[in-house]
Design a protein around this motif. Structure first.
Motif, short mmCIF file in Angstrom:
data_model
loop_
_atom_site.label_atom_id
_atom_site.label_comp_id
_atom_site.label_asym_id
_atom_site.label_seq_id
_atom_site.Cartn_x
_atom_site.Cartn_y
_atom_site.Cartn_z
N ILE A 174 0.85 -1.20 0.00
CA ILE A 174 0.00 0.00 0.00
C ILE A 174 0.88 1.25 0.00
O ILE A 174 0.61 2.22 -0.71
N PHE A 175 1.95 1.21 0.79
CA PHE A 175 2.89 2.32 0.80
C PHE A 175 3.55 2.48 -0.57
O PHE A 175 3.72 3.61 -1.06
N TRP A 198 1.18 4.20 -2.84
CA TRP A 198 1.14 5.64 -2.54
C TRP A 198 2.34 6.35 -3.17
O TRP A 198 2.20 7.44 -3.74
N LEU A 199 3.52 5.74 -3.08
CA LEU A 199 4.71 6.33 -3.70
C LEU A 199 4.52 6.50 -5.21
O LEU A 199 4.90 7.53 -5.78
N ALA A 217 1.64 6.80 -6.82
CA ALA A 217 0.62 7.83 -7.08
C ALA A 217 1.19 9.24 -6.92
O ALA A 217 0.81 10.16 -7.66
N VAL A 218 2.10 9.41 -5.98
CA VAL A 218 2.62 10.75 -5.68
C VAL A 218 3.87 11.08 -6.49
O VAL A 218 4.01 12.20 -7.01
#
Length: 413
Positions: free
Chosen positions: A372-373, A376-377, A379-380
Protein backbone atom coordinates in the motif's frame (compact mmCIF):
# COMPACT_ATOMS: atom_id res chain seq x y z
CA UNK A 1 31.50 -47.77 19.29
CA UNK A 2 28.79 -49.69 17.44
CA UNK A 3 26.11 -48.00 19.51
CA UNK A 4 27.53 -44.58 18.61
CA UNK A 5 27.63 -45.51 14.92
CA UNK A 6 24.05 -46.80 15.07
CA UNK A 7 22.92 -43.60 16.77
CA UNK A 8 24.66 -41.50 14.13
CA UNK A 9 23.15 -43.54 11.30
CA UNK A 10 19.69 -43.28 12.86
CA UNK A 11 20.11 -39.52 13.22
CA UNK A 12 21.13 -39.24 9.56
CA UNK A 13 18.08 -41.23 8.42
CA UNK A 14 15.87 -39.07 10.64
CA UNK A 15 17.26 -35.83 9.17
CA UNK A 16 16.80 -37.04 5.58
CA UNK A 17 13.27 -38.27 6.27
CA UNK A 18 12.40 -34.95 7.89
CA UNK A 19 13.77 -33.13 4.84
CA UNK A 20 11.51 -35.23 2.58
CA UNK A 21 8.46 -34.44 4.75
CA UNK A 22 9.16 -30.71 4.70
CA UNK A 23 9.92 -30.67 0.97
CA UNK A 24 6.61 -32.42 0.23
CA UNK A 25 4.77 -30.00 2.53
CA UNK A 26 6.37 -27.04 0.76
CA UNK A 27 5.51 -28.42 -2.69
CA UNK A 28 1.88 -28.84 -1.63
CA UNK A 29 1.78 -25.28 -0.33
CA UNK A 30 3.16 -23.80 -3.57
CA UNK A 31 0.48 -25.66 -5.53
CA UNK A 32 -2.15 -24.38 -3.10
CA UNK A 33 -1.00 -20.77 -3.43
CA UNK A 34 -1.14 -20.94 -7.22
CA UNK A 35 -4.61 -22.51 -7.20
CA UNK A 36 -6.08 -20.38 -4.41
CA UNK A 37 -5.53 -17.22 -6.45
CA UNK A 38 -6.12 -18.74 -9.90
CA UNK A 39 -9.50 -20.39 -9.33
CA UNK A 40 -11.43 -17.27 -8.19
CA UNK A 41 -9.92 -15.28 -11.07
CA UNK A 42 -10.35 -17.73 -13.95
CA UNK A 43 -13.28 -19.88 -12.83
CA UNK A 44 -15.55 -17.39 -11.06
CA UNK A 45 -14.13 -14.17 -12.61
CA UNK A 46 -13.90 -12.60 -9.16
CA UNK A 47 -13.26 -8.83 -9.02
CA UNK A 48 -10.10 -7.45 -7.36
CA UNK A 49 -11.95 -6.86 -4.07
CA UNK A 50 -12.81 -10.57 -3.82
CA UNK A 51 -9.23 -11.55 -4.65
CA UNK A 52 -8.15 -9.32 -1.75
CA UNK A 53 -10.62 -11.22 0.47
CA UNK A 54 -9.03 -14.51 -0.60
CA UNK A 55 -5.58 -13.18 0.30
CA UNK A 56 -6.86 -11.96 3.67
CA UNK A 57 -8.57 -15.29 4.43
CA UNK A 58 -5.34 -17.16 3.72
CA UNK A 59 -3.06 -14.80 5.67
CA UNK A 60 -5.10 -13.61 8.67
CA UNK A 61 -4.82 -16.82 10.76
CA UNK A 62 -1.02 -16.62 10.73
CA UNK A 63 -0.95 -12.84 11.11
CA UNK A 64 -3.35 -12.61 14.06
CA UNK A 65 -3.18 -16.01 15.76
CA UNK A 66 0.41 -16.99 14.99
CA UNK A 67 2.02 -15.98 18.32
CA UNK A 68 -0.72 -17.68 20.35
CA UNK A 69 -0.47 -20.84 18.26
CA UNK A 70 3.27 -20.67 18.95
CA UNK A 71 2.54 -20.51 22.69
CA UNK A 72 0.37 -23.62 22.45
CA UNK A 73 3.14 -25.38 20.53
CA UNK A 74 5.74 -24.43 23.14
CA UNK A 75 3.62 -25.68 26.02
CA UNK A 76 1.92 -28.67 24.36
CA UNK A 77 2.98 -31.83 22.59
CA UNK A 78 4.47 -30.50 19.35
CA UNK A 79 4.38 -33.97 17.77
CA UNK A 80 0.63 -34.31 18.23
CA UNK A 81 0.03 -30.70 17.14
CA UNK A 82 2.02 -31.32 13.99
CA UNK A 83 0.15 -34.54 13.18
CA UNK A 84 -3.20 -32.83 13.67
CA UNK A 85 -2.05 -29.85 11.61
CA UNK A 86 -0.81 -32.06 8.77
CA UNK A 87 -4.02 -34.13 8.79
CA UNK A 88 -6.16 -30.98 8.75
CA UNK A 89 -4.12 -29.52 5.87
CA UNK A 90 -4.64 -32.71 3.86
CA UNK A 91 -8.39 -32.92 4.52
CA UNK A 92 -9.03 -29.22 3.87
CA UNK A 93 -7.03 -29.27 0.63
CA UNK A 94 -9.23 -32.08 -0.66
CA UNK A 95 -12.39 -30.27 0.50
CA UNK A 96 -11.42 -27.07 -1.33
CA UNK A 97 -11.50 -29.02 -4.60
CA UNK A 98 -15.27 -29.39 -4.19
CA UNK A 99 -16.12 -25.83 -3.07
CA UNK A 100 -19.21 -24.89 -5.13
CA UNK A 101 -18.76 -21.10 -5.07
CA UNK A 102 -16.58 -18.27 -3.80
CA UNK A 103 -17.82 -17.94 -0.22
CA UNK A 104 -17.54 -21.63 0.78
CA UNK A 105 -14.14 -21.46 -0.92
CA UNK A 106 -13.20 -18.48 1.30
CA UNK A 107 -14.27 -20.33 4.46
CA UNK A 108 -12.19 -23.38 3.54
CA UNK A 109 -9.18 -21.21 2.64
CA UNK A 110 -9.42 -19.53 6.06
CA UNK A 111 -9.57 -22.93 7.79
CA UNK A 112 -6.59 -24.11 5.75
CA UNK A 113 -4.65 -20.98 6.74
CA UNK A 114 -5.31 -21.85 10.38
CA UNK A 115 -4.16 -25.45 9.85
CA UNK A 116 -1.02 -24.13 8.14
CA UNK A 117 -0.29 -21.96 11.17
CA UNK A 118 -0.40 -24.95 13.53
CA UNK A 119 1.67 -27.08 11.15
CA UNK A 120 4.48 -24.58 10.53
CA UNK A 121 4.68 -23.51 14.19
CA UNK A 122 5.21 -27.10 15.32
CA UNK A 123 7.55 -27.61 12.37
CA UNK A 124 9.97 -25.03 13.81
CA UNK A 125 10.04 -26.85 17.14
CA UNK A 126 10.49 -30.27 15.56
CA UNK A 127 13.30 -29.06 13.29
CA UNK A 128 15.21 -27.98 16.40
CA UNK A 129 14.73 -31.45 17.89
CA UNK A 130 15.36 -33.56 14.79
CA UNK A 131 18.22 -31.71 13.07
CA UNK A 132 21.46 -31.35 15.09
CA UNK A 133 23.04 -27.90 15.28
CA UNK A 134 26.07 -28.80 13.14
CA UNK A 135 23.79 -29.95 10.29
CA UNK A 136 21.26 -27.11 10.24
CA UNK A 137 22.92 -24.86 7.67
CA UNK A 138 23.22 -27.73 5.21
CA UNK A 139 19.66 -28.83 6.01
CA UNK A 140 18.22 -25.38 5.32
CA UNK A 141 20.26 -25.10 2.12
CA UNK A 142 18.90 -28.45 0.88
CA UNK A 143 15.34 -27.53 1.86
CA UNK A 144 15.65 -24.15 0.16
CA UNK A 145 16.89 -25.69 -3.10
CA UNK A 146 13.97 -28.14 -3.11
CA UNK A 147 11.54 -25.36 -2.21
CA UNK A 148 12.71 -23.18 -5.09
CA UNK A 149 12.36 -26.13 -7.47
CA UNK A 150 8.77 -26.58 -6.25
CA UNK A 151 8.11 -22.86 -6.64
CA UNK A 152 9.15 -23.04 -10.30
CA UNK A 153 7.49 -26.37 -11.06
CA UNK A 154 4.13 -25.83 -9.29
CA UNK A 155 2.59 -23.41 -11.84
CA UNK A 156 3.87 -25.53 -14.74
CA UNK A 157 2.51 -28.73 -13.17
CA UNK A 158 -0.85 -27.16 -12.34
CA UNK A 159 -1.11 -25.55 -15.76
CA UNK A 160 -0.46 -28.88 -17.46
CA UNK A 161 -3.06 -30.68 -15.36
CA UNK A 162 -5.71 -28.07 -16.17
CA UNK A 163 -5.46 -29.23 -19.79
CA UNK A 164 -6.81 -32.59 -18.61
CA UNK A 165 -8.89 -31.75 -15.54
CA UNK A 166 -11.10 -29.00 -14.18
CA UNK A 167 -8.90 -26.53 -12.30
CA UNK A 168 -10.37 -27.24 -8.81
CA UNK A 169 -9.55 -30.94 -9.21
CA UNK A 170 -5.83 -30.09 -9.19
CA UNK A 171 -6.28 -29.55 -5.45
CA UNK A 172 -6.62 -33.34 -5.21
CA UNK A 173 -3.01 -33.70 -6.36
CA UNK A 174 -1.91 -31.17 -3.75
CA UNK A 175 -3.88 -33.16 -1.18
CA UNK A 176 -2.16 -36.36 -2.31
CA UNK A 177 1.28 -34.76 -1.87
CA UNK A 178 0.33 -33.56 1.61
CA UNK A 179 -1.12 -37.00 2.43
CA UNK A 180 2.25 -38.54 1.54
CA UNK A 181 4.00 -36.12 3.91
CA UNK A 182 1.46 -36.86 6.65
CA UNK A 183 1.92 -40.59 6.16
CA UNK A 184 5.68 -40.26 6.68
CA UNK A 185 5.34 -38.12 9.81
CA UNK A 186 4.67 -40.83 12.45
CA UNK A 187 7.79 -42.80 11.50
CA UNK A 188 9.91 -39.62 11.49
CA UNK A 189 8.59 -38.30 14.79
CA UNK A 190 9.12 -41.66 16.51
CA UNK A 191 12.85 -41.15 15.94
CA UNK A 192 12.80 -37.97 18.01
CA UNK A 193 15.14 -38.69 20.94
CA UNK A 194 13.34 -36.31 23.29
CA UNK A 195 10.09 -37.03 25.07
CA UNK A 196 7.32 -34.52 25.44
CA UNK A 197 7.78 -34.66 29.21
CA UNK A 198 11.42 -33.67 28.86
CA UNK A 199 10.42 -30.79 26.62
CA UNK A 200 7.90 -29.53 29.15
CA UNK A 201 10.42 -29.81 31.98
CA UNK A 202 12.80 -27.65 29.96
CA UNK A 203 10.24 -24.83 30.03
CA UNK A 204 10.49 -21.77 32.21
CA UNK A 205 8.12 -19.30 33.77
CA UNK A 206 8.35 -17.30 30.53
CA UNK A 207 6.88 -20.22 28.62
CA UNK A 208 3.98 -20.53 31.06
CA UNK A 209 2.54 -17.13 30.18
CA UNK A 210 0.61 -16.74 26.91
CA UNK A 211 2.45 -13.54 26.00
CA UNK A 212 3.33 -13.06 22.32
CA UNK A 213 7.06 -13.09 21.70
CA UNK A 214 6.97 -9.37 20.87
CA UNK A 215 6.88 -8.77 24.63
CA UNK A 216 9.86 -11.07 25.20
CA UNK A 217 12.11 -9.71 22.45
CA UNK A 218 14.29 -7.61 24.75
CA UNK A 219 15.17 -10.75 26.73
CA UNK A 220 16.23 -12.78 23.70
CA UNK A 221 19.91 -13.24 22.73
CA UNK A 222 21.22 -10.19 20.90
CA UNK A 223 22.11 -12.18 17.78
CA UNK A 224 18.57 -13.54 17.53
CA UNK A 225 16.98 -10.13 18.09
CA UNK A 226 19.12 -8.52 15.37
CA UNK A 227 18.35 -11.37 12.98
CA UNK A 228 14.61 -11.02 13.62
CA UNK A 229 14.67 -7.25 13.05
CA UNK A 230 16.69 -7.68 9.86
CA UNK A 231 14.23 -10.34 8.59
CA UNK A 232 11.28 -8.00 9.06
CA UNK A 233 13.17 -5.08 7.47
CA UNK A 234 14.09 -7.15 4.39
CA UNK A 235 10.47 -8.35 4.04
CA UNK A 236 9.25 -4.75 4.26
CA UNK A 237 11.69 -3.57 1.58
CA UNK A 238 10.66 -6.42 -0.71
CA UNK A 239 6.98 -5.57 -0.23
CA UNK A 240 7.48 -1.92 -1.21
CA UNK A 241 8.59 -2.63 -4.79
CA UNK A 242 8.14 -6.28 -5.77
CA UNK A 243 4.29 -6.40 -5.95
CA UNK A 244 4.43 -3.43 -8.34
CA UNK A 245 6.95 -4.94 -10.75
CA UNK A 246 4.28 -6.40 -13.06
CA UNK A 247 2.48 -3.05 -13.32
CA UNK A 248 5.80 -1.30 -13.98
CA UNK A 249 6.64 -3.71 -16.82
CA UNK A 250 3.16 -3.27 -18.28
CA UNK A 251 3.64 0.51 -18.11
CA UNK A 252 6.85 0.10 -20.13
CA UNK A 253 5.01 -1.98 -22.73
CA UNK A 254 6.39 -5.42 -21.88
CA UNK A 255 4.24 -8.57 -21.91
CA UNK A 256 3.46 -11.05 -19.17
CA UNK A 257 6.13 -13.31 -20.65
CA UNK A 258 8.81 -10.80 -19.64
CA UNK A 259 7.43 -10.75 -16.11
CA UNK A 260 7.50 -14.56 -15.92
CA UNK A 261 11.13 -14.63 -17.09
CA UNK A 262 12.13 -12.11 -14.43
CA UNK A 263 10.33 -14.08 -11.71
CA UNK A 264 12.03 -17.26 -12.92
CA UNK A 265 15.36 -15.43 -12.67
CA UNK A 266 14.60 -14.70 -9.01
CA UNK A 267 13.88 -18.35 -8.28
CA UNK A 268 16.99 -19.43 -10.19
CA UNK A 269 19.11 -17.00 -8.16
CA UNK A 270 17.67 -18.34 -4.92
CA UNK A 271 18.27 -21.95 -5.99
CA UNK A 272 21.86 -21.06 -6.94
CA UNK A 273 22.43 -19.58 -3.48
CA UNK A 274 21.02 -22.70 -1.81
CA UNK A 275 23.24 -25.01 -3.89
CA UNK A 276 26.28 -22.85 -3.15
CA UNK A 277 25.64 -23.00 0.60
CA UNK A 278 25.08 -26.75 0.31
CA UNK A 279 28.48 -27.29 -1.33
CA UNK A 280 30.60 -24.78 0.56
CA UNK A 281 32.37 -26.06 3.65
CA UNK A 282 30.58 -24.70 6.71
CA UNK A 283 33.03 -22.90 8.96
CA UNK A 284 33.06 -20.90 12.15
CA UNK A 285 30.63 -17.94 12.24
CA UNK A 286 29.26 -19.08 8.86
CA UNK A 287 25.64 -18.40 9.87
CA UNK A 288 26.35 -14.79 10.81
CA UNK A 289 28.37 -14.35 7.62
CA UNK A 290 25.54 -15.79 5.52
CA UNK A 291 23.14 -13.24 6.97
CA UNK A 292 25.55 -10.33 6.61
CA UNK A 293 26.68 -11.32 3.13
CA UNK A 294 23.12 -11.90 1.94
CA UNK A 295 22.01 -8.56 3.35
CA UNK A 296 24.92 -6.80 1.65
CA UNK A 297 24.19 -8.37 -1.75
CA UNK A 298 20.45 -7.70 -1.44
CA UNK A 299 20.98 -4.06 -0.44
CA UNK A 300 23.52 -3.39 -3.19
CA UNK A 301 21.27 -4.82 -5.88
CA UNK A 302 18.43 -2.52 -4.79
CA UNK A 303 20.72 0.49 -5.22
CA UNK A 304 21.72 -0.68 -8.71
CA UNK A 305 18.06 -1.37 -9.55
CA UNK A 306 17.11 2.21 -8.68
CA UNK A 307 19.83 3.46 -11.03
CA UNK A 308 18.72 1.12 -13.85
CA UNK A 309 15.01 2.01 -13.72
CA UNK A 310 15.89 5.71 -13.57
CA UNK A 311 18.53 5.97 -16.31
CA UNK A 312 18.64 2.90 -18.58
CA UNK A 313 16.58 3.31 -21.80
CA UNK A 314 13.35 1.32 -21.80
CA UNK A 315 14.21 -0.71 -24.89
CA UNK A 316 17.41 -1.99 -23.22
CA UNK A 317 16.13 -2.54 -19.70
CA UNK A 318 14.83 -6.15 -19.91
CA UNK A 319 18.19 -8.03 -19.65
CA UNK A 320 19.28 -5.70 -16.83
CA UNK A 321 16.14 -6.49 -14.84
CA UNK A 322 16.55 -10.24 -15.37
CA UNK A 323 20.15 -10.09 -14.14
CA UNK A 324 19.24 -7.87 -11.19
CA UNK A 325 16.39 -10.10 -10.05
CA UNK A 326 18.69 -13.13 -10.29
CA UNK A 327 21.16 -11.44 -7.93
CA UNK A 328 18.23 -10.20 -5.82
CA UNK A 329 17.02 -13.78 -5.34
CA UNK A 330 20.59 -14.93 -4.65
CA UNK A 331 21.16 -12.37 -1.89
CA UNK A 332 17.72 -12.78 -0.34
CA UNK A 333 18.12 -16.56 -0.15
CA UNK A 334 21.58 -16.35 1.43
CA UNK A 335 20.09 -14.12 4.10
CA UNK A 336 16.99 -16.31 4.56
CA UNK A 337 19.03 -19.50 5.04
CA UNK A 338 21.24 -17.78 7.61
CA UNK A 339 18.23 -16.29 9.41
CA UNK A 340 16.51 -19.68 9.63
CA UNK A 341 19.56 -21.36 11.14
CA UNK A 342 20.16 -18.38 13.43
CA UNK A 343 16.64 -18.73 14.85
CA UNK A 344 17.09 -22.46 15.46
CA UNK A 345 20.50 -22.06 17.10
CA UNK A 346 19.91 -19.04 19.34
CA UNK A 347 16.25 -19.14 20.36
CA UNK A 348 15.57 -20.61 23.84
CA UNK A 349 13.98 -23.98 23.22
CA UNK A 350 10.92 -23.32 25.38
CA UNK A 351 10.10 -20.18 23.34
CA UNK A 352 10.88 -21.40 19.82
CA UNK A 353 7.29 -21.87 18.67
CA UNK A 354 6.21 -18.47 19.93
CA UNK A 355 9.24 -16.57 18.66
CA UNK A 356 9.15 -18.18 15.20
CA UNK A 357 5.43 -17.47 14.74
CA UNK A 358 5.80 -13.90 16.02
CA UNK A 359 8.59 -13.20 13.54
CA UNK A 360 6.47 -14.74 10.78
CA UNK A 361 3.49 -12.59 11.84
CA UNK A 362 5.61 -9.43 11.72
CA UNK A 363 6.93 -10.38 8.27
CA UNK A 364 3.42 -11.10 7.04
CA UNK A 365 2.20 -7.75 8.39
CA UNK A 366 4.97 -6.06 6.40
CA UNK A 367 4.16 -8.05 3.26
CA UNK A 368 0.48 -7.08 3.49
CA UNK A 369 0.89 -3.42 4.43
CA UNK A 370 3.95 -2.11 2.58
CA UNK A 371 2.53 -2.69 -0.94
CA UNK A 372 0.00 0.00 0.00
CA UNK A 373 2.89 2.32 0.80
CA UNK A 374 4.46 1.41 -2.55
CA UNK A 375 1.20 2.26 -4.32
CA UNK A 376 1.14 5.64 -2.54
CA UNK A 377 4.71 6.33 -3.70
CA UNK A 378 3.68 5.57 -7.29
CA UNK A 379 0.62 7.83 -7.08
CA UNK A 380 2.62 10.75 -5.68
CA UNK A 381 6.10 10.40 -7.21
CA UNK A 382 5.78 8.11 -10.24
CA UNK A 383 6.36 4.52 -11.35
CA UNK A 384 10.01 4.28 -10.31
CA UNK A 385 9.46 5.70 -6.80
CA UNK A 386 9.18 2.33 -4.96
CA UNK A 387 12.54 1.23 -6.37
CA UNK A 388 14.22 4.52 -5.47
CA UNK A 389 12.77 4.51 -1.94
CA UNK A 390 13.85 0.90 -1.40
CA UNK A 391 17.36 1.79 -2.54
CA UNK A 392 17.57 4.63 -0.02
CA UNK A 393 16.28 2.40 2.76
CA UNK A 394 18.75 -0.29 1.67
CA UNK A 395 21.64 2.17 2.09
CA UNK A 396 20.54 2.78 5.68
CA UNK A 397 20.26 -0.98 6.17
CA UNK A 398 23.79 -1.45 4.80
CA UNK A 399 25.16 1.21 7.15
CA UNK A 400 23.49 -0.47 10.11
CA UNK A 401 24.80 -3.84 8.92
CA UNK A 402 28.33 -2.46 8.57
CA UNK A 403 28.21 -1.16 12.14
CA UNK A 404 26.97 -4.51 13.41
CA UNK A 405 29.64 -6.34 11.39
CA UNK A 406 32.23 -4.81 13.69
CA UNK A 407 30.37 -6.19 16.71
CA UNK A 408 30.06 -10.00 16.54
CA UNK A 409 26.60 -11.27 17.45
CA UNK A 410 26.20 -12.94 20.83
CA UNK A 411 25.65 -16.63 21.09
CA UNK A 412 27.09 -19.50 19.16
CA UNK A 413 25.99 -19.29 15.54
Amino acid sequence: MNEMEDAGADQGICKKSWLVVQALSGASQWLDIFLIFSIPSFLWHAPPADIALVAAAFAIPSLVLGPFVGFLTDRGDSKIIMLYGATARTALTICIAFAPSLYPFLALVFAKGLANTFYWASSSVMTRRLVPAHARTRYYANLSALDQASKIAAPLFAGGLTQLLAMPMVFLFSGAIMAAATGLLPAVLLRDPETCKALEEAGSSEADRPTPAFGLMTRLPRGLLLGALASVAVSALLAVYDPHLAAYLSFLGFSGETYSWIMSSTALGAATAAILVRRVVIGRNSVANLMRGGLLVYSCVLVVTAFVVSYVPQKSIEPFLMALWFVNGFGYELFAIGAGVNLQNLCPRQLLGRVSTSIRSAQLAAVLSFPIFGAWLIAVYGRTAPFVFSAGAAVLLMLAGAALWLRPVSGKV
